[in-house]
Design an enzyme around this catalytic site. Structure first.
Site, PDB file in Angstrom:
ATOM      1  N   HIS A 267       3.796   7.567   1.942  1.00 15.95           N
ATOM      2  CA  HIS A 267       2.586   7.410   2.753  1.00 15.95           C
ATOM      3  C   HIS A 267       1.332   7.339   1.877  1.00 15.95           C
ATOM      4  O   HIS A 267       0.270   7.796   2.281  1.00 15.95           O
ATOM      5  CB  HIS A 267       2.473   8.540   3.795  1.00 15.95           C
ATOM      6  CG  HIS A 267       3.514   8.414   4.884  1.00 15.95           C
ATOM      7  ND1 HIS A 267       3.378   7.549   5.942  1.00 15.95           N
ATOM      8  CD2 HIS A 267       4.717   9.015   5.042  1.00 15.95           C
ATOM      9  CE1 HIS A 267       4.450   7.639   6.723  1.00 15.95           C
ATOM     10  NE2 HIS A 267       5.281   8.517   6.196  1.00 15.95           N
TER      11      HIS A 267
ATOM     12  N   ASP B 160       0.921   4.218   0.073  1.00 16.51           N
ATOM     13  CA  ASP B 160       0.673   2.793  -0.219  1.00 16.51           C
ATOM     14  C   ASP B 160      -0.458   2.217   0.632  1.00 16.51           C
ATOM     15  O   ASP B 160      -1.085   1.239   0.245  1.00 16.51           O
ATOM     16  CB  ASP B 160       1.956   1.938  -0.114  1.00 16.51           C
ATOM     17  CG  ASP B 160       2.557   1.886   1.270  1.00 16.51           C
ATOM     18  OD1 ASP B 160       2.211   2.722   2.132  1.00 16.51           O
ATOM     19  OD2 ASP B 160       3.409   0.990   1.505  1.00 16.51           O
TER      20      ASP B 160
ATOM     21  N   GLY C 239      15.097   4.100   7.460  1.00 13.79           N
ATOM     22  CA  GLY C 239      14.084   4.336   6.430  1.00 13.79           C
ATOM     23  C   GLY C 239      14.391   3.623   5.122  1.00 13.79           C
ATOM     24  O   GLY C 239      13.828   3.948   4.084  1.00 13.79           O
TER      25      GLY C 239
ATOM     26  N   SER D  94      14.134   0.241   4.923  1.00 13.07           N
ATOM     27  CA  SER D  94      13.378  -1.020   4.999  1.00 13.07           C
ATOM     28  C   SER D  94      14.211  -2.231   5.394  1.00 13.07           C
ATOM     29  O   SER D  94      14.098  -3.301   4.789  1.00 13.07           O
ATOM     30  CB  SER D  94      12.673  -1.305   3.676  1.00 13.07           C
ATOM     31  OG  SER D  94      11.762  -0.297   3.424  1.00 13.07           O
ATOM     32  N   SER D  95      15.005  -2.071   6.433  1.00 17.06           N
ATOM     33  CA  SER D  95      15.762  -3.227   6.915  1.00 17.06           C
ATOM     34  C   SER D  95      14.799  -4.303   7.434  1.00 17.06           C
ATOM     35  O   SER D  95      15.050  -5.490   7.245  1.00 17.06           O
ATOM     36  CB  SER D  95      16.745  -2.813   8.003  1.00 17.06           C
ATOM     37  OG  SER D  95      16.067  -2.154   9.048  1.00 17.06           O
TER      38      SER D  95
ATOM     39  N   GLU E 261       4.119  -8.139   9.448  1.00 17.19           N
ATOM     40  CA  GLU E 261       4.416  -6.856  10.090  1.00 17.19           C
ATOM     41  C   GLU E 261       3.142  -6.246  10.691  1.00 17.19           C
ATOM     42  O   GLU E 261       3.156  -5.705  11.791  1.00 17.19           O
ATOM     43  CB  GLU E 261       5.053  -5.909   9.071  1.00 17.19           C
ATOM     44  CG  GLU E 261       5.459  -4.600   9.678  1.00 17.19           C
ATOM     45  CD  GLU E 261       6.890  -4.196   9.398  1.00 17.19           C
ATOM     46  OE1 GLU E 261       7.635  -4.949   8.736  1.00 17.19           O
ATOM     47  OE2 GLU E 261       7.268  -3.116   9.863  1.00 17.19           O
TER      48      GLU E 261
ATOM     49  N   ASP F 150       7.348  -1.727   0.898  1.00 19.27           N
ATOM     50  CA  ASP F 150       8.713  -2.146   1.234  1.00 19.27           C
ATOM     51  C   ASP F 150       8.935  -3.623   0.929  1.00 19.27           C
ATOM     52  O   ASP F 150       9.950  -4.008   0.334  1.00 19.27           O
ATOM     53  CB  ASP F 150       8.989  -1.886   2.717  1.00 19.27           C
ATOM     54  CG  ASP F 150       8.742  -0.443   3.098  1.00 19.27           C
ATOM     55  OD1 ASP F 150       8.638   0.400   2.184  1.00 19.27           O
ATOM     56  OD2 ASP F 150       8.651  -0.160   4.305  1.00 19.27           O
TER      57      ASP F 150
HETATM   58  C1  GLA Z   1       7.137   2.671   5.692  1.00 16.95           C
HETATM   59  C2  GLA Z   1       6.084   1.596   5.420  1.00 16.95           C
HETATM   60  C3  GLA Z   1       5.621   1.649   3.948  1.00 16.95           C
HETATM   61  C4  GLA Z   1       5.231   3.061   3.533  1.00 16.95           C
HETATM   62  C5  GLA Z   1       6.294   4.071   3.940  1.00 16.95           C
HETATM   63  C6  GLA Z   1       5.856   5.487   3.714  1.00 16.95           C
HETATM   64  O1  GLA Z   1       8.307   2.399   4.992  1.00 16.95           O
HETATM   65  O2  GLA Z   1       6.579   0.323   5.714  1.00 16.95           O
HETATM   66  O3  GLA Z   1       4.569   0.728   3.763  1.00 16.95           O
HETATM   67  O4  GLA Z   1       3.980   3.398   4.056  1.00 16.95           O
HETATM   68  O5  GLA Z   1       6.652   3.961   5.316  1.00 16.95           O
HETATM   69  O6  GLA Z   1       5.654   5.726   2.358  1.00 16.95           O
END
Ligand code: GLA
Length: 379
Positions: free
Chosen positions: A28, A30, A117, A119-120, A153, A165
């Site tokens: 959290h 980025d 979590g 990143s699919s 997104e 991601d």
């Molecule tokens: C998700 C978001 C990322 C990042 C993370 C938390 O994966 O897509 O951009 O903020 O949460 O680090």
């Protein structure tokens, strides 16, 4: 590499593989201009496609057993099932930028678990983005492609995510974590500490409200900056706020916003220390910061759940575990564990057993390797 899909599409056919990612530290941050440490992993969205003679898109999501056709003109997220919004969003953003987007017939499948979590959704975006980049000669670099997918997104799907991601899926480097400065957009591949492996533990709990809770966390960070600027006029994001200054002025924020902003500010400082240890190859010192990062996500940022806390707590007592934390946005999903290679097999078994004893749930636990970013084969 995963098996070919063989959907009987005519040649010439494009095969695209876009990896998921795990984040080692810097959660959290980025969307607060911080530094992150993700790695692309050896789990992929695999897309096969041919160019269509007509301007429409025909998509099959094999894992879901669903098929949809849509026009490239007047794209609207509301009229599409959730899974189709990611490819459609990429097409929409590209068209907004004046890029050509060909009609395609495409089939895809994924070994990146959905909602875990890892990143699919970014992997789906990057796969389709890379396909159109190639097919229509957009000429985007990998980083530019990642930014276009992030915009899809943010603006089409409606999740106000940062760039991590899509960046990891596009720019991954085999056997390396990526130190990525989301402010300067510079990045540097860094090898994992010698003799260690990454273990992913999937709690089996899927995110539900992640989208809205995520956007709310981001709004809190923005509010913190807005208020703190009255006292620290030079800041443009939480990246600019030093812990000492924050301690002095935090009183002007609501308690919730204080907790959330404190996580971000301390996590950014933690990543800076962690990068030092990673470059020294010191897995134990790095791992300690992973534990601290988890505690902060649990107590300050409030994005953990009991199952993820149990996985981290159990891991911390197991031989050979150097560090463990939840990875990704939280609210469910996976932990990432840095484990000594020679202890990894026993670690996986013990973690699975104790997790079931403690929670009555079963976790899928596996080693992952850092992988290269998106790649394309043309047949
Ligand atoms: C998700 C978001 C990322 C990042 C993370 C938390 O994966 O897509 O951009 O903020 O949460 O680090």
């Amino acid at each position: 590499m995963i098996d070919p899909i063989s959907p009987h599409l005519p040649a010439p056919q494009f095969d695209v593989y876009a990896p998921g990612r795990v984040n080692l530290l810097g959660e959290h941050v980025d969307y607060n201009d911080g530094i992150v440490l993700p790695a692309a992993i050896d789990r992929y969205v695999h897309l096969q496609a041919v160019e269509n003679s007509i301007p429409g898109v025909e998509l099959t999501a094999l894992d879901l057993g669903e098929h949809i056709s849509f026009d490239l003109e007047n794209l609207q997220a509301d009229s599409l099932p959730e899974w189709a919004r990611y490819p459609a969003g990429v097409a929409w953003v590209a068209q907004q930028r004046g890029l050509t987007v060909s009609g395609i017939r495409a089939v895809f499948t994924s070994t990146v678990p959905i909602g875990a979590g890892l990143s699919s959704s970014a992997a789906v975006e990057v796969a389709f983005g890379a396909l159109w980049n190639e097919l229509n000669g957009w000429g985007l670099t990998r980083l530019e492609l990642a930014r276009l997918c992030q915009q899809a997104e943010n603006q089409f799907v409606g999740v106000n995510c940062g760039l991590m991601d899509q960046f990891a899926s596009a720019c991954g480097v085999k056997d390396h974590a990526l130190m990525f400065d989301t402010r300067s957009l510079e990045f540097e591949p860094v090898p994992l500490p010698p003799g260690t492996v990454l273990v992913i533990a999937d709690s089996g709990v899927r995110r539900t409200l992640a989208g809205s809770a995520y956007n709310q966390r981001r709004a809190d960070c923005e509010e913190a900056v807005r208020i703190l600027r009255k006292y620290l006029p030079a800041i443009t994001s939480l990246r600019d706020v030093h812990v000492e200054d924050f301690n002095q002025w935090a009183i002007h924020l609501s308690e919730r916003v204080q907790r959330h902003a404190r996580h971000v500010i301390e996590e950014i400082a933690r990543v800076q220390k962690a990068v030092h240890w990673l470059k020294q190859g010191d897995g134990a010192a790095f791992g300690q910061l992973m534990y601290e990062g988890h505690a902060s996500l649990r107590d300050l940022y409030e994005v953990s759940i009991p199952e993820l806390d149990a996985l981290v707590e159990i891991a911390s007592h197991l031989p050979g575990c150097l560090g463990a934390r939840l990875t990704g946005a939280g609210f469910g999903g996976c932990t990432v564990n840095l484990v000594q290679e020679d202890a990894a097999d026993t670690f996986v078994q013990s973690l699975a057993q104790e997790y079931t004893q403690r929670t009555g749930k079963s976790a899928e636990i596996y080693l992952c390797r850092a992988s290269a970013g998106v790649f394309i084969h043309k047949e």
